[in-house]
Write a protein that holds these residues in place. Structure first.
Motif, short mmCIF file in Angstrom:
data_model
loop_
_atom_site.label_atom_id
_atom_site.label_comp_id
_atom_site.label_asym_id
_atom_site.label_seq_id
_atom_site.Cartn_x
_atom_site.Cartn_y
_atom_site.Cartn_z
N TYR A 107 0.88 -1.09 0.01
CA TYR A 107 0.05 0.07 0.16
C TYR A 107 0.68 1.07 0.07
CZ TYR A 107 -4.04 3.09 1.56
OH TYR A 107 -4.98 4.04 1.56
N ASN B 214 -3.58 3.28 -4.93
CA ASN B 214 -2.85 3.02 -3.61
C ASN B 214 -2.24 1.49 -3.31
OD1 ASN B 214 -2.87 5.67 -3.31
ND2 ASN B 214 -4.31 5.83 -1.70
N HIS B 215 -3.00 0.67 -3.77
CA HIS B 215 -2.74 -0.88 -3.54
C HIS B 215 -1.95 -1.31 -4.72
CE1 HIS B 215 -3.56 -3.81 -0.80
NE2 HIS B 215 -4.35 -3.18 -0.05
N ARG C 238 -11.27 -9.83 -5.17
CA ARG C 238 -11.19 -11.19 -4.12
C ARG C 238 -11.70 -10.50 -2.76
NH1 ARG C 238 -7.64 -9.58 -0.23
NH2 ARG C 238 -5.38 -10.72 -0.35
N THR C 239 -11.39 -9.42 -2.44
CA THR C 239 -11.50 -8.58 -1.03
C THR C 239 -12.76 -8.35 -1.01
OG1 THR C 239 -9.36 -7.45 -1.17
CG2 THR C 239 -10.90 -6.84 0.40
N ALA D 155 -14.72 5.17 1.39
CA ALA D 155 -14.94 5.52 0.10
C ALA D 155 -13.77 5.62 -0.96
CB ALA D 155 -15.87 6.83 0.00
N HIS E 52 -10.54 3.38 -3.30
CA HIS E 52 -10.60 2.36 -4.14
C HIS E 52 -11.52 1.14 -4.16
CE1 HIS E 52 -9.17 0.65 -8.18
NE2 HIS E 52 -8.53 -0.60 -7.35
N GLN E 53 -11.24 0.40 -3.18
CA GLN E 53 -12.07 -0.50 -2.79
C GLN E 53 -13.44 -0.59 -2.73
OE1 GLN E 53 -9.85 -3.46 -3.10
NE2 GLN E 53 -7.97 -2.22 -2.95
N ASN F 139 -17.38 8.75 5.03
CA ASN F 139 -16.04 8.62 4.75
C ASN F 139 -15.22 9.92 5.67
OD1 ASN F 139 -13.63 7.32 3.55
ND2 ASN F 139 -13.72 8.81 2.21
N HIS G 102 -12.63 11.15 4.50
CA HIS G 102 -12.51 12.25 3.51
C HIS G 102 -13.85 12.59 2.66
CE1 HIS G 102 -8.32 10.72 4.02
NE2 HIS G 102 -8.13 12.08 3.95
N THR H 28 -11.25 1.06 5.16
CA THR H 28 -10.38 2.38 5.34
C THR H 28 -9.01 2.09 5.48
OG1 THR H 28 -10.58 2.86 7.65
CG2 THR H 28 -12.39 3.43 6.31
N MET I 282 -12.95 -4.90 6.62
CA MET I 282 -12.12 -5.35 5.57
C MET I 282 -10.79 -4.38 5.45
SD MET I 282 -14.17 -7.22 4.58
CE MET I 282 -13.45 -8.06 3.06
N ASP J 244 -5.51 -4.75 7.85
CA ASP J 244 -4.54 -5.99 7.30
C ASP J 244 -3.30 -5.62 7.82
OD1 ASP J 244 -3.87 -3.81 5.89
OD2 ASP J 244 -4.79 -4.65 4.00
N LYS K 82 -3.23 -1.07 12.57
CA LYS K 82 -4.39 -0.65 11.85
C LYS K 82 -5.63 -0.80 12.88
CE LYS K 82 -3.47 -0.26 6.82
NZ LYS K 82 -4.03 -1.05 5.68
N SER L 253 -11.45 -9.58 8.13
CA SER L 253 -10.97 -9.95 7.13
C SER L 253 -9.42 -9.33 6.96
CB SER L 253 -11.69 -9.42 5.48
OG SER L 253 -10.76 -9.61 4.70
N GLY M 43 -7.09 -10.71 4.74
CA GLY M 43 -6.60 -10.81 3.16
C GLY M 43 -5.58 -12.05 3.66
#
Ligand code: NAD
Length: 312
Positions: A76, A87-88, A115-116, A140, A142-143, A164, A166, A203, A224, A227, A231, A297, A299
């Motif tokens: 990331y 970012n990923h 897959r996420t 809010a 990319h994922q 979100n 942001h 997030t 989600m 990971d 975090k 999750s 991952g």
């Protein structure tokens, strides 16, 4: 494209070969095989590299069911959006399980997203109340759009409520809700929790965003985003009041959402159930409509690998 017997599968190839439905089936099946011991993940490496604020690592595993052996490398890079990149960033290497020879190199960005999203969708199918009507989205980026699209396939949602950190990203998610034909509202975060039957958190937060006392009985939460060590998206007390499920217990207590509650002694490994056990019928999952269920999750590499081989 094949180079010296090595299959090279680009991001565009992945988009052509894989869709959300195939990802859902592949992820559900591999969670089941992980729970039965047929598929095995190896310990994750995930570290801050001390440059560009990047988190970098490897996720790998071996699935005997599909004879898939491989590793996903990447991570990331939070500054990528400003350069027009997601970012990923990740790439998957697949190996011949009989010889160890490299067999394929595969772009991992689109696969990571589907897959996420498939993982949270599998958790919603297995654990949320059948009569769930309101989908809450926390995040809010990319994922998030992939998550929303996959979630709405699982229950007859009538509305999306989203928050979100942001707020300027929320209109993009609103466009996805409009595409799937659902009204979209953006109340304060407490109100998202008050209204939602299913909440997805996706997030990159390092602070709890959702408080235990905001969550209504009967809610299913798919956590989600967490990971990596440090975090956190939900208050650790919530892990103690919910029925907790995960993709992999060791990852859940070390790099997943449960890491904080585990470190504080609020939850033990024995209180966390692999989601694959629910899929295999070995665990009932939700037993009462008032249960709060939480899917942590983290991952796992095996989520990426079978998705690929089934189609490549
Ligand atoms: P992204 O960078 O596109 O979006 C990040 C999201 O987090 C945005 O909604 C952003 O507004 C929000 N955010 C940023 N800083 C925040 C803060 N300080 N507090 C609260 N929210 C904040 O990232 P993405 O690709 O959408 O990924 C989101 C998260 O999901 C990342 O943490 C990523 O590592 C994680 N992820 C998990 C899995 C898994 O298998 N569980 C897979 C992929 C991504």
């Amino acid at each position: 494209m094949s180079e010296n017997g090595i299959l090279v599968v680009s991001e565009d190839d992945c988009k052509r070969l894989m869709d959300a439905e195939a990802a859902f089936d592949a992820v559900k099946d591999v969670f089941g095989r992980m729970a039965s011991g047929e598929a095995r993940n190896f310990p994750v490496v995930r570290e801050a590299i001390g440059y560009a604020d990047a988190l970098y690592g490897f996720k790998s595993g071996f699935d005997r069911g599909s004879m898939t052996l491989g590793v996903k490398g990447g991570g990331y890079w939070p500054g990528n959006t400003a350069q027009g990149l997601t970012n990923h960033q990740s790439t998957v290497c697949l190996f011949d399980a009989d010889t160890g020879r490299l067999s394929a190199l595969v772009g991992g960005n689109y696969l990571t997203a589907i897959r996420t999203a498939a993982a949270s969708a599998v958790s919603i199918a297995a654990l949320s109340r059948q009569d769930s009507k309101v989908l809450g989205m926390i995040g809010a980026g990319h994922q998030a759009g992939f998550q929303l699209r996959a979630a709405v396939e699982q229950r007859n949602f009538e509305k999306v409520v989203a928050w979100n950190y942001h707020p300027e990203y929320l209109p993009n998610l609103g466009n996805v809700a409009a595409e799937v034909g659902l009204p979209f509202e953006t109340p304060v975060i407490e109100e998202v929790c008050a209204q939602a039957d299913v909440i997805i958190t996706i997030t990159s937060s390092f602070q709890p965003l959702l408080m235990n006392h905001w969550i209504q009985p009967g809610t299913h939460i798919a956590c989600m985003g967490t990971d990596t060590r440090g975090k956190q998206e939900v208050e650790s007390k919530l892990l103690a009041s919910a029925k907790v499920f995960t993709d992999e217990i060791d990852q859940s207590t070390s790099i997943g959402e449960a890491q904080h509650a585990f470190a504080e002694g609020l939850i033990a490994k024995e209180q966390i159930t692999p989601l694959g056990e629910v899929i295999n019928g070995a665990h009932p999952g939700r037993s009462q409509s008032g249960d709060i269920t939480l899917f942590d999750s983290t991952g796992v590499g095996l989520q990426d690998l079978p998705c690929l081989l089934n189609r490549a």
